[in-house]
Design an enzyme around this catalytic site. Structure first.
Site, short mmCIF file in Angstrom:
data_model
loop_
_atom_site.label_atom_id
_atom_site.label_comp_id
_atom_site.label_asym_id
_atom_site.label_seq_id
_atom_site.Cartn_x
_atom_site.Cartn_y
_atom_site.Cartn_z
CB THR A 415 48.62 39.83 34.18
OG1 THR A 415 47.37 38.69 35.00
CG2 THR A 415 48.28 40.90 34.71
CG ASP A 455 39.64 38.29 38.71
OD1 ASP A 455 40.10 36.86 39.25
OD2 ASP A 455 40.11 39.02 38.11
CB SER A 479 40.56 43.89 38.87
OG SER A 479 42.25 43.55 38.45
O1 DON Z 1 42.10 41.24 37.12
C1 DON Z 1 42.51 40.48 38.15
O2 DON Z 1 43.73 40.77 39.15
C2 DON Z 1 43.15 39.29 37.43
N1 DON Z 1 42.90 38.81 36.76
C3 DON Z 1 45.03 39.61 37.76
C4 DON Z 1 45.28 37.80 37.34
C5 DON Z 1 46.94 37.70 37.63
O3 DON Z 1 47.77 39.18 37.55
C6 DON Z 1 47.42 36.32 37.45
N2 DON Z 1 48.50 36.21 37.75
N3 DON Z 1 49.87 36.66 37.43
#
Ligand code: DON
Length: 593
Positions: A415, A455, A479
């Site tokens: 991310t 998720d 998310s």
């Molecule tokens: O949408 C979300 O909350 C996750 N898929 C975000 C993933 C994430 O931030 C991974 N981290 N470092």
């Protein structure tokens, strides 16, 4: 064959710790230390970052996770482009130079401040579940949730990507630059090559074993069988071709065109965990405009992305629960302040687990969760001296009879967060992702496909009661991404966000507290040692000043763990001047003029 691959992947995940150790031996320090000075302006920005000082500018500013992406955005802003134009150039370069984190195979949430109309809006470019998805798709035959790590690689976890449609939608609404010009830097870098950084090398080394079933991914990231090396020039001609196609024909190439067909083929024929995505899923994808969700805090409005993200609601609840406590007077070293912040976060996470999901599918009590009376009642729980022994979801006002069971979902590092202010006064805060590092590990047309469907809660029901964030056809997984714009007197004063899975929420809430309550500038607020509590355990950032709180927090009854907490906070404060801060834990920089 499938059985063999399954066993291979299981073994590979099991050996993840060994791979991690090997990767650590190659490059001792994750993050800012590896950032590359690609120009004199970037070198100056890095000096500011290392000295713990914000970058200051008058006219425009961009902060993102890689110097080459930031420079692409800066070029657009310098030549009169808008923040939306610059974001597109930044995202296209990030997809090349930080491919483990975000890209055209993923999704994103954009919070936009429009200077002309003095208004906020949000665009939801989240991935969607295939129409063939079912609530039990991540369960074994006896209804038990699959092991998370076994569900990530391959086709099953891939949702319809939203980022290609989101970039185009933002350009249609708010762009000034000609669409094809926004592709120039990304195409040039993909064809001529870019220098592999320490962070990319280290991420590849850490995950290399999990690429094994996927030949395109192995060929690109492990040429000659070894991880791409620090300093090596890496070219991605397939990505350049994809960009040319996208530039010439728009996002349709991903949704009804040849690239879309390649995506569907790769997902359905994946050698491990073949998935359900179809041509129809891609063809019906839509970016959704949604109202920003705002919560009051210390005379400001903290605004961000509502459902399907839990970001703005959980950040807003955490801050709302704290608004009756004088954190400024307690100071940032205070164990009492950390007890209050940690337990406020736990209370908000309990509500998140029960009530937050895609509101197009399940009713989410958005107003009830942020109602001042509800939060004031919940905040009474914080008035003791010790850690709360147990935390459960509250009962917000809800205009719908159905209640939900608590869900479970895990998120892992990747991310990226982008913040931009343009010379017209527009501002944006966007978090963008392919979920885990390298997403599903499936690579198509030069980019990686997401694993966003993990998720969702793998558990669909508890004691017969449905979980709000269960898988459903066409639904968007909940998310934690929390792209935020803080308003004061109806104008933006702070743009902020971070990667970090569900830790995004405390990273962002704590940085807002550091800025608004403790007066830290954006660089110091992004660098502040982390202390985060989501589900009871207090995670303190190892090797930092946070370690001084271990004993006092233990004495209050917390289980305390020291660990790496690799946020990627990027922030701009907007006042007489613009100030930019980039998290020292990663390679990002702030540039402005
Ligand atoms: O949408 C979300 O909350 C996750 N898929 C975000 C993933 C994430 O931030 C991974 N981290 N470092």
């Amino acid at each position: 064959m499938r059985k063999f691959v399954f066993i291979a992947v299981a073994l590979l995940w099991a050996s993840g710790a060994a791979a991690q150790e090997a990767a650590d031996a190659v490059a001792p320090e994750l993050g800012g230390a590896g950032a590359v000075a690609t120009s004199p302006a970037v070198a100056d920005a890095l000096r500011h970052k290392q000295a713990g000082q914000p970058v200051v500018a008058d006219d425009w500013m961009v902060v993102a996770a890689h110097p080459l992406a930031v420079e692409a955005g800066a070029k657009v802003l310098r030549s009169g482009g808008t923040a939306a134009d610059a974001m597109i150039a930044v995202q296209l370069v990030l997809g090349l130079v930080e491919p483990q984190s975000s890209g055209l195979g993923g999704g994103a949430f954009l919070v936009w401040w429009d200077a002309q109309s003095s208004s906020l809006t949000t665009l939801d470019g989240r991935e969607t579940a295939p129409l063939a998805a079912t609530p039990r798709m991540f369960q074994s035959a006896d209804g038990e949730p699959m092991d998370f790590f076994k569900a990530v690689p391959g086709g099953l976890s891939v949702g319809t990507p939203g980022t290609p449609a989101l970039l185009h939608e933002a350009h249609q609404r708010w762009g000034k630059s000609a669409w094809p010009t926004l592709f120039d830097d990304a195409i040039r870098l993909a064809e001529d090559g870019f220098t592999v950084t320490e962070r990319l090398h280290k991420s590849v080394a850490r995950e290399a074993l999990t690429f094994a079933p996927f030949p395109e991914t192995v060929a690109y990231f492990l040429p000659d069988g070894a991880p791409v090396a620090v300093g090596q020039t890496l070219r991605n001609p397939a990505y350049a071709e994809t960009l040319r196609d996208y530039s010439a024909h728009g996002p349709g190439v991903f949704y009804t065109g040849e690239i879309g067909k390649q995506i569907v083929r790769a997902v359905q024929n994946a050698p491990y965990n073949p998935g359900l995505l179809s041509d129809l899923d891609l063809a019906i994808y839509q970016v959704r405009e949604r109202a920003a969700v705002c919560a009051p805090y210390r005379g400001h409005d903290i605004c961000g992305m509502g459902p399907p993200s839990s970001g703005a609601l959980t950040v807003g609840q955490t801050l709302g629960l704290l608004s009756g406590f004088d954190l400024a007077a307690m100071g940032l070293d205070s164990a009492v302040a950390r007890r209050l912040i940690g337990d406020a976060s736990r209370l908000a996470f309990a509500d998140r687990g029960r009530y937050m999901a895609d509101s197009d599918y399940v009713p989410v009590p958005v107003e009830g969760l942020l109602a001042p009376g509800y939060l004031a009642d919940r905040a009474e729980l914080l008035k003791g001296d010790d850690a709360l022994p147990e935390v459960t979801a509250g009962m917000p006002e809800f205009d719908h009879a159905l209640n939900w069971a608590d869900g479970d979902a895990i998120e892992l590092p990747s991310t990226s967060h982008i913040v931009i202010v343009d010379s017209y006064g527009n501002a944006l805060s966007m978090t963008t992702t392919i979920e885990s590092a390298f997403g599903s590990r499936l690579m198509v047309a030069g980019f990686l496909l997401n694993n966003e469907l993990t998720d969702f809660s793998f558990r669909s029901h508890r004691d017969g009661v449905p979980v709000a964030n269960r898988v459903e056809p066409g639904k968007r997984p909940r998310s934690s991404m929390a792209p935020t714009i803080v308003l004061k007197d109806e104008a933006p004063v702070l743009l902020i966000g971070s990667p970090g899975g569900s830790r995004i929420i405390p990273y962002v809430a704590n940085a807002i507290i550091a800025h608004l309550d403790w007066g830290l500038d954006v660089q110091k607020a992004t660098a502040l040692a982390h202390m985060v509590n989501r589900f009871g355990t207090y995670d303190l950032e190892a090797g930092t000043s946070a370690e001084a709180l271990v004993d006092p927090l233990r004495a209050m009854g917390y289980e305390v763990k020291l660990r790496d907490l690799t946020s990627g906070l990027h922030a701009i404060s907007v006042g007489e001047v613009l100030r930019g801060g980039a998290d020292p834990r990663r390679e990002g920089v702030a540039l402005g003029e």
